[in-house]
Write a protein that holds these residues in place. Sequence first.
Motif, PDB file in Angstrom:
ATOM      1  N   LEU A  40       0.836  -1.206   0.000  1.00 23.72           N
ATOM      2  CA  LEU A  40       0.000   0.000   0.000  1.00 23.72           C
ATOM      3  C   LEU A  40       0.872   1.258   0.000  1.00 23.72           C
ATOM      4  O   LEU A  40       0.594   2.222  -0.732  1.00 23.72           O
ATOM      5  N   LEU A  41       1.927   1.253   0.815  1.00 22.94           N
ATOM      6  CA  LEU A  41       2.846   2.392   0.825  1.00 22.94           C
ATOM      7  C   LEU A  41       3.553   2.538  -0.528  1.00 22.94           C
ATOM      8  O   LEU A  41       3.747   3.662  -1.014  1.00 22.94           O
ATOM      9  N   LYS A  42       3.922   1.423  -1.117  1.00 26.59           N
ATOM     10  CA  LYS A  42       4.592   1.442  -2.422  1.00 26.59           C
ATOM     11  C   LYS A  42       3.700   2.075  -3.486  1.00 26.59           C
ATOM     12  O   LYS A  42       4.168   2.886  -4.313  1.00 26.59           O
ATOM     13  N   VAL A  43       2.415   1.749  -3.453  1.00 29.22           N
ATOM     14  CA  VAL A  43       1.469   2.284  -4.437  1.00 29.22           C
ATOM     15  C   VAL A  43       1.236   3.780  -4.200  1.00 29.22           C
ATOM     16  O   VAL A  43       1.239   4.583  -5.133  1.00 29.22           O
ATOM     17  N   MET A  44       1.039   4.153  -2.918  1.00 27.98           N
ATOM     18  CA  MET A  44       0.730   5.550  -2.606  1.00 27.98           C
ATOM     19  C   MET A  44       1.933   6.471  -2.823  1.00 27.98           C
ATOM     20  O   MET A  44       1.772   7.646  -3.137  1.00 27.98           O
ATOM     21  N   PHE A  45       3.134   5.947  -2.656  1.00 31.01           N
ATOM     22  CA  PHE A  45       4.341   6.760  -2.848  1.00 31.01           C
ATOM     23  C   PHE A  45       5.179   6.184  -3.983  1.00 31.01           C
ATOM     24  O   PHE A  45       6.382   5.984  -3.852  1.00 31.01           O
ATOM     25  N   ILE A  46       4.506   5.922  -5.076  1.00 29.69           N
ATOM     26  CA  ILE A  46       5.137   5.229  -6.203  1.00 29.69           C
ATOM     27  C   ILE A  46       6.243   6.059  -6.844  1.00 29.69           C
ATOM     28  O   ILE A  46       7.181   5.533  -7.438  1.00 29.69           O
ATOM     29  N   PHE A  47       6.140   7.405  -6.727  1.00 32.17           N
ATOM     30  CA  PHE A  47       7.155   8.264  -7.343  1.00 32.17           C
ATOM     31  C   PHE A  47       8.285   8.624  -6.373  1.00 32.17           C
ATOM     32  O   PHE A  47       9.117   9.472  -6.686  1.00 32.17           O
ATOM     33  N   SER A  48       8.296   8.003  -5.212  1.00 31.63           N
ATOM     34  CA  SER A  48       9.354   8.301  -4.240  1.00 31.63           C
ATOM     35  C   SER A  48      10.672   7.602  -4.572  1.00 31.63           C
ATOM     36  O   SER A  48      11.698   7.894  -3.966  1.00 31.63           O
ATOM     37  N   LYS A  49      10.631   6.668  -5.533  1.00 33.19           N
ATOM     38  CA  LYS A  49      11.818   5.913  -5.971  1.00 33.19           C
ATOM     39  C   LYS A  49      12.429   5.090  -4.845  1.00 33.19           C
ATOM     40  O   LYS A  49      13.636   4.826  -4.831  1.00 33.19           O
ATOM     41  N   ARG A  50      11.601   4.706  -3.911  1.00 30.72           N
ATOM     42  CA  ARG A  50      12.092   3.853  -2.831  1.00 30.72           C
ATOM     43  C   ARG A  50      11.792   2.389  -3.156  1.00 30.72           C
ATOM     44  O   ARG A  50      10.772   2.081  -3.779  1.00 30.72           O
ATOM     45  N   LEU A  51      12.698   1.518  -2.728  1.00 35.65           N
ATOM     46  CA  LEU A  51      12.530   0.092  -2.971  1.00 35.65           C
ATOM     47  C   LEU A  51      11.449  -0.477  -2.050  1.00 35.65           C
ATOM     48  O   LEU A  51      11.115   0.112  -1.014  1.00 35.65           O
ATOM     49  N   TYR A  63       9.125  10.246   3.315  1.00 33.16           N
ATOM     50  CA  TYR A  63       8.862  10.427   1.887  1.00 33.16           C
ATOM     51  C   TYR A  63       9.026  11.866   1.425  1.00 33.16           C
ATOM     52  O   TYR A  63       8.898  12.150   0.235  1.00 33.16           O
ATOM     53  N   LYS A  64       9.257  12.783   2.395  1.00 31.45           N
ATOM     54  CA  LYS A  64       9.650  14.159   2.101  1.00 31.45           C
ATOM     55  C   LYS A  64       8.686  14.857   1.131  1.00 31.45           C
ATOM     56  O   LYS A  64       9.109  15.391   0.093  1.00 31.45           O
ATOM     57  N   GLN A  65       7.416  14.841   1.467  1.00 29.62           N
ATOM     58  CA  GLN A  65       6.410  15.573   0.705  1.00 29.62           C
ATOM     59  C   GLN A  65       5.795  16.652   1.593  1.00 29.62           C
ATOM     60  O   GLN A  65       5.978  16.660   2.807  1.00 29.62           O
ATOM     61  N   GLY A  66       5.061  17.584   0.963  1.00 27.42           N
ATOM     62  CA  GLY A  66       4.458  18.683   1.700  1.00 27.42           C
ATOM     63  C   GLY A  66       3.357  18.215   2.635  1.00 27.42           C
ATOM     64  O   GLY A  66       2.874  17.082   2.544  1.00 27.42           O
ATOM     65  N   TYR A  67       2.938  19.122   3.531  1.00 24.79           N
ATOM     66  CA  TYR A  67       1.926  18.768   4.523  1.00 24.79           C
ATOM     67  C   TYR A  67       0.606  18.382   3.859  1.00 24.79           C
ATOM     68  O   TYR A  67      -0.048  17.429   4.295  1.00 24.79           O
ATOM     69  N   PHE A  68       0.218  19.099   2.810  1.00 21.25           N
ATOM     70  CA  PHE A  68      -1.083  18.831   2.181  1.00 21.25           C
ATOM     71  C   PHE A  68      -1.119  17.450   1.550  1.00 21.25           C
ATOM     72  O   PHE A  68      -2.026  16.647   1.819  1.00 21.25           O
ATOM     73  N   PHE A  69      -0.132  17.156   0.690  1.00 16.79           N
ATOM     74  CA  PHE A  69      -0.122  15.851   0.008  1.00 16.79           C
ATOM     75  C   PHE A  69       0.090  14.708   1.001  1.00 16.79           C
ATOM     76  O   PHE A  69      -0.489  13.628   0.856  1.00 16.79           O
ATOM     77  N   THR A  70       0.897  14.960   2.031  1.00 19.85           N
ATOM     78  CA  THR A  70       1.087  13.928   3.052  1.00 19.85           C
ATOM     79  C   THR A  70      -0.211  13.661   3.794  1.00 19.85           C
ATOM     80  O   THR A  70      -0.550  12.501   4.074  1.00 19.85           O
ATOM     81  N   LEU A  71      -0.958  14.730   4.101  1.00 22.98           N
ATOM     82  CA  LEU A  71      -2.228  14.564   4.810  1.00 22.98           C
ATOM     83  C   LEU A  71      -3.238  13.802   3.962  1.00 22.98           C
ATOM     84  O   LEU A  71      -3.949  12.912   4.472  1.00 22.98           O
ATOM     85  N   VAL A  72      -3.307  14.125   2.661  1.00 26.80           N
ATOM     86  CA  VAL A  72      -4.239  13.425   1.761  1.00 26.80           C
ATOM     87  C   VAL A  72      -3.886  11.943   1.689  1.00 26.80           C
ATOM     88  O   VAL A  72      -4.749  11.065   1.852  1.00 26.80           O
ATOM     89  N   LYS A  73      -2.618  11.651   1.459  1.00 27.62           N
ATOM     90  CA  LYS A  73      -2.199  10.251   1.347  1.00 27.62           C
ATOM     91  C   LYS A  73      -2.319   9.523   2.685  1.00 27.62           C
ATOM     92  O   LYS A  73      -2.681   8.347   2.726  1.00 27.62           O
ATOM     93  N   PHE A  74      -2.008  10.241   3.770  1.00 28.93           N
ATOM     94  CA  PHE A  74      -2.138   9.650   5.098  1.00 28.93           C
ATOM     95  C   PHE A  74      -3.588   9.258   5.375  1.00 28.93           C
ATOM     96  O   PHE A  74      -3.864   8.191   5.944  1.00 28.93           O
TER      97      PHE A  74
END
Length: 423
Positions: free
Chosen positions: A309-320, A386-397
């Motif tokens: 689920l984390l991989k899908v939600m943060f797919i552009f984070s380039k994390r393994l 994942y170093k994203q802004g508060y708004f996008f982090t809140l939405v994904k959270f």
Amino acid sequence: MPTNELIETEPTTETAIVPAAEIKDCENCHLPLMGNFCANCGQEADSKLKYFWVVIMHLLDDIFSFDSRASRTVWPLITRPAFITNEYFSGRRVHYVPPLRLYLFISIVFFITLKFFVGADDSNGFNINDKKNLITQVRGHIEVLTTEQKTLSKIPSESMEELAQVTRLNADLAKFNTYLADLNRDYSSGQNKQIIKLTRELLELEFDHTEEVFSSKEQVKFDKLTARRLKVLNGGIVSEELNIGNNDDGTLSFDFLSDESNKKLNNFTEELAEKGEKAFNSDTGPLIEQVIGKLPQLMFILLPLFAVLLKVMFIFSKRLYMEHLTVALHSHSFIFITVLLSEILELLDDYLAPTSPSIANFFGVFAGGLLLWIPIYLFLMQKRVYKQGYFFTLVKFSIIGTIYSIMIAVTAIIAMVWGIMGT
């Protein structure tokens, strides 16, 4: 005058002489041992058959490595969101307990203690303070009724309305005195558990309604509860019928399944309903133990799904994927240890409430603060990892929280069904 002469000397060889008493034989191949391992078969010289506590400490050391890494891991895990995770990603790993080892140890402790806390709650029926408050409320109501009765007894009753009021007061006094006696019963008995539970429901109904008489709905509920209570008092067993079906006749079927599959499904649901009725209408302790016993296995399956689920939600984070799994392990370790601490503080709150209410209140507030810290911590953790802004982090959270709550609910249902079938 110095002369250089060749002096013939006999070569000497120094050999370590080991006393015969100190030489041991290998327990496997029976050849002499000259060190910590057998030169022939490789077996360790030190026997594994030791005192119980020595074995336990070695086992704990293998699982958790009880050294300075523990203190450097646990405190930041609770107080500094994402610190341990980011340290691990940066390659600074030697100072901290590995994520999987940390999760395994904390989850083992958590689920073992969870049985104790849930068992304690089940044995007490409901919170001690709640019980005391309810008893105090009943006693206060009895005092009001008694005062009113004494006042009316001083006035000659001539009208039928006054006589009816005296009769009602006498009946209410007798009823609430019976409620009070029921609340003071020993909760360890299975029959008393049902009586106290029914009495509490009756009292909630009595105190919640605002009018002098029950409404039609309240009266029907009151009559049912009273009938069930009388049945238990007379030695009967009150059971609530558990029905699992989506048809008018109580059967369960789905159009996409064949008749044979629907038949097997109905046989399973009937068996589940029968075992569920027995479990819920008797001592629920074995069922609770069964359910809690299934949760560690189910949570271990849920962890990699949460990482997906984390991989899908943060797919552009380039994390393994393994990085997402590390986030999942640290998140769950934090949740388990925080809930465990909160439960311990709640236990101290209940224990100290009668003697030291101010200290107990402090523990209670602190326990509530720990639970409030969980969503804040997880939000900050996702933002910092994942170093994203508060708004996008809140939405994904919010999305992750909603989906994961559904996954947890499904897991709980599976654990409940699995536990019922195991009783």
